[in-house]
Design a protein around this motif. Sequence first.
Motif, mmCIF file in Angstrom:
data_model
loop_
_atom_site.group_PDB
_atom_site.id
_atom_site.type_symbol
_atom_site.label_atom_id
_atom_site.label_comp_id
_atom_site.label_asym_id
_atom_site.label_seq_id
_atom_site.Cartn_x
_atom_site.Cartn_y
_atom_site.Cartn_z
ATOM 1 N N ALA A 96 20.731 -65.410 12.576
ATOM 2 C CA ALA A 96 20.542 -64.243 11.989
ATOM 3 C C ALA A 96 21.280 -63.292 13.122
ATOM 4 O O ALA A 96 21.087 -63.393 14.345
ATOM 5 N N GLU A 97 21.386 -61.963 12.566
ATOM 6 C CA GLU A 97 22.031 -60.864 13.552
ATOM 7 C C GLU A 97 20.523 -60.224 14.031
ATOM 8 O O GLU A 97 19.548 -60.252 13.200
ATOM 9 N N GLY A 98 20.704 -59.709 15.164
ATOM 10 C CA GLY A 98 19.225 -59.032 15.765
ATOM 11 C C GLY A 98 19.787 -57.787 16.684
ATOM 12 O O GLY A 98 20.940 -57.431 16.757
ATOM 13 N N VAL A 99 18.559 -57.066 16.971
ATOM 14 C CA VAL A 99 18.582 -55.783 17.827
ATOM 15 C C VAL A 99 17.582 -56.215 19.005
ATOM 16 O O VAL A 99 16.632 -56.890 18.802
ATOM 17 N N GLN A 100 18.391 -55.770 19.987
ATOM 18 C CA GLN A 100 17.334 -55.300 21.193
ATOM 19 C C GLN A 100 17.118 -53.745 21.486
ATOM 20 O O GLN A 100 17.985 -53.197 21.429
ATOM 21 N N MET A 101 15.889 -53.586 21.556
ATOM 22 C CA MET A 101 15.256 -52.276 21.703
ATOM 23 C C MET A 101 14.342 -52.265 22.999
ATOM 24 O O MET A 101 13.675 -53.019 23.437
ATOM 25 N N PRO A 119 8.970 -52.234 28.767
ATOM 26 C CA PRO A 119 8.876 -52.794 27.508
ATOM 27 C C PRO A 119 10.325 -52.966 26.937
ATOM 28 O O PRO A 119 10.924 -51.869 26.969
ATOM 29 N N PHE A 120 10.555 -54.347 26.190
ATOM 30 C CA PHE A 120 11.620 -54.081 25.192
ATOM 31 C C PHE A 120 11.160 -55.134 24.198
ATOM 32 O O PHE A 120 10.227 -55.793 24.357
ATOM 33 N N LEU A 121 11.625 -55.315 23.245
ATOM 34 C CA LEU A 121 11.692 -56.197 22.140
ATOM 35 C C LEU A 121 12.858 -56.364 21.417
ATOM 36 O O LEU A 121 14.081 -55.912 21.585
ATOM 37 N N HIS A 122 12.685 -57.753 20.484
ATOM 38 C CA HIS A 122 13.879 -58.016 19.619
ATOM 39 C C HIS A 122 13.322 -57.961 18.228
ATOM 40 O O HIS A 122 11.923 -58.111 18.034
ATOM 41 N N ALA A 123 14.182 -57.684 17.418
ATOM 42 C CA ALA A 123 13.728 -57.925 15.799
ATOM 43 C C ALA A 123 15.217 -58.279 15.054
ATOM 44 O O ALA A 123 16.287 -58.097 15.694
ATOM 45 N N ALA A 124 14.991 -58.876 13.974
ATOM 46 C CA ALA A 124 16.004 -59.086 13.126
ATOM 47 C C ALA A 124 16.847 -57.729 12.523
ATOM 48 O O ALA A 124 16.172 -56.945 12.168
ATOM 49 N N ALA A 125 18.107 -57.740 12.577
ATOM 50 C CA ALA A 125 18.528 -56.590 12.087
ATOM 51 C C ALA A 125 18.321 -56.152 10.546
ATOM 52 O O ALA A 125 18.290 -55.437 10.225
ATOM 53 N N LEU A 146 20.131 -67.973 16.970
ATOM 54 C CA LEU A 146 20.891 -69.305 16.380
ATOM 55 C C LEU A 146 19.992 -70.326 16.823
ATOM 56 O O LEU A 146 19.466 -70.490 17.886
ATOM 57 N N SER A 147 19.874 -71.456 15.656
ATOM 58 C CA SER A 147 19.425 -72.597 15.994
ATOM 59 C C SER A 147 20.489 -73.827 15.434
ATOM 60 O O SER A 147 21.025 -73.481 14.661
ATOM 61 N N ALA A 148 20.762 -74.814 16.329
ATOM 62 C CA ALA A 148 21.554 -75.637 15.875
ATOM 63 C C ALA A 148 21.200 -77.032 16.220
ATOM 64 O O ALA A 148 20.324 -77.060 17.284
ATOM 65 N N ILE A 149 21.557 -78.238 15.580
ATOM 66 C CA ILE A 149 21.191 -79.424 15.717
ATOM 67 C C ILE A 149 22.025 -80.533 16.691
ATOM 68 O O ILE A 149 23.447 -80.113 16.464
ATOM 69 N N VAL A 150 21.542 -80.910 18.027
ATOM 70 C CA VAL A 150 22.387 -81.637 18.704
ATOM 71 C C VAL A 150 22.965 -82.864 17.895
ATOM 72 O O VAL A 150 22.338 -83.664 17.351
#
Length: 244
Positions: free
Chosen positions: A77-82, A186-192, A215-219
């Motif tokens: 997922a794309e996200g933002v850092q605020m 303070p900062f936070l993240h959110a899905a775009a 991102l999540s991936a399987i080893v």
Amino acid sequence: MDNPARSSLTGPHAHFAERSGRILRYRPDVTPWLALPDHPDAQDWVDVATLAGPGASVTLTAFREPPPADWEIVFHAEGVQMVDRAVDAAPDPEAVLLGPADVPEMLDLVERTRPGPFLPRTVELGTYLGIRRDGVLVAMAGERLHPAGWTEISAVCTDESVRGQGLASRLIRAVAHGIRERGETPFLHAAASNTGAIRLYESLGFTLRRRTAFLSAIVPADAVTRTRARTPDQGAGSLEQVGR
């Protein structure tokens, strides 16, 4: 801040870190984030596999390069850092401090509201505040990633029964107040795609710092056996408990 998980694990959260070679991660019962170097090489991915184990899911943020082609990506997922630029931070008279004894209630609220990863020891990452109604925890917010001089606000969630009452905004301001009292930002993240949350954060005084991705991936099952030559100063790739 461009690689906040790594900055946290090499800084204020070093006592939560596990390491293999150049790879760092939080202990698995604390939070799922794993931290790559800015430009990972093939051996780094072997070390990711060493830490996580074959078949495990690894969770990344602020990565610059995707996993190897044979790693199955199960979430992206794309996200933002605020970051806080003008938040009207203030304590909240109804907010209560949450701790280890409250974890069952916190996990139950997370299960109902799905704000993102929250595990049995996530509460140890920083201050968590909650609001109860009739003795039931209905809203909370707290601290997660902690690069030096910065603290992330995370796990912001409100039960459906009390939405629309401004509880999330109040808790964000209260958590931000505690962060500022320590001289941090303070900062936070959110899905775009979560435009509603982004509008809320903007209304509170957060502004976009950068775009990021999650991102999540399987080893793969054989990833650990793919040994590559590593120079002596890069480490041997064995699992190391960094903190205590």
